[in-house]
Design a protein around this motif. Structure first.
Motif, PDB file in Angstrom:
ATOM      1  N   ASP A 250      53.534  37.089  63.543  1.00  0.00           N
ATOM      2  CA  ASP A 250      52.446  37.872  64.143  1.00  0.00           C
ATOM      3  C   ASP A 250      52.750  39.369  64.137  1.00  0.00           C
ATOM      4  N   GLY A 251      53.748  39.754  63.357  1.00  0.00           N
ATOM      5  CA  GLY A 251      54.148  41.154  63.317  1.00  0.00           C
ATOM      6  C   GLY A 251      53.393  41.958  62.282  1.00  0.00           C
ATOM      7  N   LEU A 252      53.765  43.229  62.168  1.00  0.00           N
ATOM      8  CA  LEU A 252      53.128  44.140  61.219  1.00  0.00           C
ATOM      9  C   LEU A 252      53.248  43.634  59.789  1.00  0.00           C
ATOM     10  N   ALA A 253      54.391  43.060  59.438  1.00  0.00           N
ATOM     11  CA  ALA A 253      54.608  42.588  58.069  1.00  0.00           C
ATOM     12  C   ALA A 253      53.625  41.484  57.699  1.00  0.00           C
ATOM     13  N   ALA A 254      53.440  40.515  58.605  1.00  0.00           N
ATOM     14  CA  ALA A 254      52.541  39.403  58.321  1.00  0.00           C
ATOM     15  C   ALA A 254      51.106  39.885  58.104  1.00  0.00           C
ATOM     16  N   GLN A 255      50.725  40.935  58.844  1.00  0.00           N
ATOM     17  CA  GLN A 255      49.371  41.476  58.713  1.00  0.00           C
ATOM     18  C   GLN A 255      49.201  42.299  57.439  1.00  0.00           C
ATOM     19  N   THR A 256      50.298  42.747  56.888  1.00  0.00           N
ATOM     20  CA  THR A 256      50.238  43.718  55.788  1.00  0.00           C
ATOM     21  C   THR A 256      50.593  43.125  54.424  1.00  0.00           C
ATOM     22  N   TYR A 257      51.535  42.186  54.404  1.00  0.00           N
ATOM     23  CA  TYR A 257      52.140  41.791  53.136  1.00  0.00           C
ATOM     24  C   TYR A 257      51.679  40.441  52.594  1.00  0.00           C
ATOM     25  N   GLY A 258      50.430  40.108  52.818  1.00  0.00           N
ATOM     26  CA  GLY A 258      49.899  38.889  52.225  1.00  0.00           C
ATOM     27  C   GLY A 258      49.868  38.999  50.709  1.00  0.00           C
ATOM     28  N   ASN A 259      50.258  37.944  50.012  1.00  0.00           N
ATOM     29  CA  ASN A 259      50.227  37.930  48.549  1.00  0.00           C
ATOM     30  C   ASN A 259      48.803  37.707  48.063  1.00  0.00           C
ATOM     31  N   ILE A 260      48.398  38.484  47.091  1.00  0.00           N
ATOM     32  CA  ILE A 260      46.989  38.581  46.699  1.00  0.00           C
ATOM     33  C   ILE A 260      46.757  38.165  45.249  1.00  0.00           C
ATOM     34  N   ILE A 261      45.488  37.942  44.938  1.00  0.00           N
ATOM     35  CA  ILE A 261      45.034  37.886  43.543  1.00  0.00           C
ATOM     36  C   ILE A 261      44.549  39.288  43.205  1.00  0.00           C
ATOM     37  N   ALA A 262      45.120  39.862  42.149  1.00  0.00           N
ATOM     38  CA  ALA A 262      44.715  41.205  41.713  1.00  0.00           C
ATOM     39  C   ALA A 262      44.116  41.128  40.321  1.00  0.00           C
ATOM     40  N   THR A 263      43.168  42.006  40.057  1.00  0.00           N
ATOM     41  CA  THR A 263      42.525  42.029  38.744  1.00  0.00           C
ATOM     42  C   THR A 263      42.040  43.447  38.462  1.00  0.00           C
ATOM     43  N   SER A 264      41.352  43.605  37.346  1.00  0.00           N
ATOM     44  CA  SER A 264      40.803  44.911  36.978  1.00  0.00           C
ATOM     45  C   SER A 264      39.432  45.081  37.633  1.00  0.00           C
ATOM     46  N   PRO A 265      38.980  46.330  37.800  1.00  0.00           N
ATOM     47  CA  PRO A 265      37.654  46.555  38.396  1.00  0.00           C
ATOM     48  C   PRO A 265      36.550  45.855  37.606  1.00  0.00           C
ATOM     49  N   GLU A 266      36.729  45.738  36.289  1.00  0.00           N
ATOM     50  CA  GLU A 266      35.707  45.101  35.447  1.00  0.00           C
ATOM     51  C   GLU A 266      35.557  43.612  35.751  1.00  0.00           C
ATOM     52  N   LYS A 267      36.596  42.986  36.259  1.00  0.00           N
ATOM     53  CA  LYS A 267      36.549  41.540  36.518  1.00  0.00           C
ATOM     54  C   LYS A 267      36.546  41.211  38.002  1.00  0.00           C
ATOM     55  N   GLU A 268      36.357  42.228  38.820  1.00  0.00           N
ATOM     56  CA  GLU A 268      36.372  42.024  40.265  1.00  0.00           C
ATOM     57  C   GLU A 268      35.316  41.022  40.711  1.00  0.00           C
ATOM     58  N   ASN A 269      34.167  41.008  40.047  1.00  0.00           N
ATOM     59  CA  ASN A 269      33.076  40.106  40.405  1.00  0.00           C
ATOM     60  C   ASN A 269      32.886  38.977  39.395  1.00  0.00           C
ATOM     61  N   ASP A 270      33.898  38.767  38.555  1.00  0.00           N
ATOM     62  CA  ASP A 270      33.843  37.688  37.572  1.00  0.00           C
ATOM     63  C   ASP A 270      33.789  36.338  38.286  1.00  0.00           C
ATOM     64  N   ALA A 271      32.907  35.452  37.830  1.00  0.00           N
ATOM     65  CA  ALA A 271      32.695  34.167  38.506  1.00  0.00           C
ATOM     66  C   ALA A 271      33.959  33.310  38.517  1.00  0.00           C
ATOM     67  N   ALA A 272      34.705  33.311  37.407  1.00  0.00           N
ATOM     68  CA  ALA A 272      35.920  32.497  37.337  1.00  0.00           C
ATOM     69  C   ALA A 272      37.004  33.033  38.268  1.00  0.00           C
ATOM     70  N   VAL A 273      37.117  34.346  38.367  1.00  0.00           N
ATOM     71  CA  VAL A 273      38.097  34.960  39.273  1.00  0.00           C
ATOM     72  C   VAL A 273      37.735  34.638  40.716  1.00  0.00           C
ATOM     73  N   LYS A 274      36.459  34.720  41.048  1.00  0.00           N
ATOM     74  CA  LYS A 274      36.019  34.384  42.407  1.00  0.00           C
ATOM     75  C   LYS A 274      36.290  32.921  42.729  1.00  0.00           C
ATOM     76  N   ALA A 275      36.062  32.054  41.745  1.00  0.00           N
ATOM     77  CA  ALA A 275      36.323  30.625  41.956  1.00  0.00           C
ATOM     78  C   ALA A 275      37.807  30.377  42.184  1.00  0.00           C
ATOM     79  N   LEU A 276      38.647  31.096  41.454  1.00  0.00           N
ATOM     80  CA  LEU A 276      40.101  30.980  41.627  1.00  0.00           C
ATOM     81  C   LEU A 276      40.493  31.318  43.064  1.00  0.00           C
TER      82      LEU A 276
END
Length: 301
Positions: A250-276
C-alpha cells in the motif's frame, strides 16, 4: 436456370429471324453448344462461395508483443489461448533487456511490449525523444532486499556494500525501500525521483554498487545485500518469502510501479491491443498470478 434462359433466347431467334435465315441457324447451333458446355451454378457451390467470403471476413488478427521472460512472457502464454478465441494470434517475443522492447515498438517490429512501469517509460521517452504510451497497468512486482554476505539487516556492517539497479527510476525505488527499513534517510521531497544525492542520513555508511537489474542476483555473493526487481529475483530462483524486506503493497511504490502494456501512439486505440489489455486485466490472469508467484507478482485488478 442458365439453360432455360438460353433456350428462351433460341426460341426468340427462331420466331423473329426472318432475315438472314442461314446466319440465324448458325447462331442457334453455336448457342446450343455453349449451353451444353456451361456449368450450372449449384446450391453447394453457392454455399462454398459464401463460406469462403465469411472466412475472409473473420481472418485472424496478429499481434506481436515483446516481453521479459519472467513473469511477463509466462503471463502472456496464459493470455494467448484466450485471445485466440477472439480471433487474435498473439506472438510473444522474449527479451532479456530493458531497451529492445521499446526500440522494437518504435521501429515497428513489435506492436506493444510488457515489461516496464510508467516512471521507466517516461524516463525512456525523455532520453530518447520517443512518445510511447501506456495503455493499461497489469501487475506490480514488489522490490525486495535479498541477503548476500549479510543475512539479517540488523547485522548490516558499517560500510556495507549494497547492490542496486543502475537505471534512475529503479535506483530511486531501491533507495525508498532502504529508507522504509530505516537504513538511510532521504529528503522529504525526494519521492520517486530520489538519487543518492538526496540521502541526508546514512548511519551505516552504505556504499552502493550500481548494476544492470538482470545482474543483481548473480552479484549477491559479492555484496552484503542487493535490492532486486521482482521479476529478476524470480528468474534467479529467489522467492519473495526469502527477502529480508519487501516494499509495502500500500506504499508509494505499489501505486507508482505497476507493470504496463506500452505501445506507439498510432496503436493506442488498436482493437487487438485493447483486447490484450482487457484479457490481462481479467479474472483468469489474476487467478494465475495469485496461484503461481507466491506474492512476488501482485495483480492490480
Amino acid at each position: 436456370m442458365r439453360k432455360r434462359l438460353i433456350a428462351s433466347g433460341l426460341a426468340a431467334i427462331v420466331a423473329f429471324g426472318t432475315v438472314g435465315c442461314g446466319s440465324a441457324t448458325a447462331k442457334v447451333e453455336e448457342a446450343k453448344v455453349a449451353a451444353e458446355k456451361a456449368e450450372p451454378v449449384t446450391e453447394g457451390a453457392s454455399e462454398s462461395a459464401e463460406s469462403s467470403a465469411a472466412s475472409e471476413s473473420t481472418e485472424t488478427v496478429k499481434i506481436k508483443v515483446g516481453a521479459n521472460i519472467t513473469p511477463h512472457s509466462e503471463i502472456l502464454e496464459v493470455a494467448k489461448p484466450i485471445l485466440a478465441e477472439q480471433g487474435i494470434d498473439l506472438e510473444i517475443v522474449k527479451l532479456e533487456d530493458s531497451i529492445t522492447p521499446n526500440t522494437g515498438v518504435i521501429e515497428g517490429s513489435l506492436d506493444a511490449n510488457y515489461f516496464q512501469h510508467v516512471p521507466y517509460l517516461d524516463q525512456f521517452n525523455e532520453e530518447n525523444g520517443s512518445d510511447l504510451v501506456s495503455v493499461g497497468a497489469i501487475h506490480y512486482e514488489p522490490f525486495g532486499i535479498y541477503a548476500g554476505k549479510t543475512t539479517d539487516l540488523k547485522d548490516l556492517p558499517d560500510g556495507a556494500l549494497v547492490a542496486v539497479p543502475n537505471n534512475v527510476t529503479n535506483e530511486a525505488r531501491a533507495l525508498l525501500l532502504l529508507a522504509q527499513e530505516g537504513l538511510l534517510t532521504l529528503k522529504d521531497d525526494a519521492g520517486i525521483e530520489a538519487t543518492v544525492a538526496d540521502i541526508v542520513e546514512n548511519p551505516k555508511n552504505i556504499k552502493f554498487k550500481e548494476l544492470a537489474p538482470e545482474q543483481l542476483v548473480a552479484a549477491l555473493p559479492d555484496v552484503d545485500v542487493a535490492v532486486i526487481n521482482g521479476n529478476y529475483a524470480i528468474e534467479g530462483g529467489l522467492h519473495v518469502s526469502q527477502a529480508l524486506a519487501v516494499e509495502a503493497n500500500d506504499g508509494l511504490a505499489a501505486q507508482t510501479y505497476g507493470n504496463i502494456i506500452a505501445t506507439s501512439p498510432e496503436k493506442e486505440n488498436d482493437a487487438a491491443v485493447k483486447a490484450l489489455v482487457e484479457v490481462l486485466q481479467g479474472s483468469e490472469i489474476k487467478d494465475y498470478i495469485e496461484s503461481t508467484y507466491d506474492g512476488a507478482v501482485v495483480s492490480l485488478k
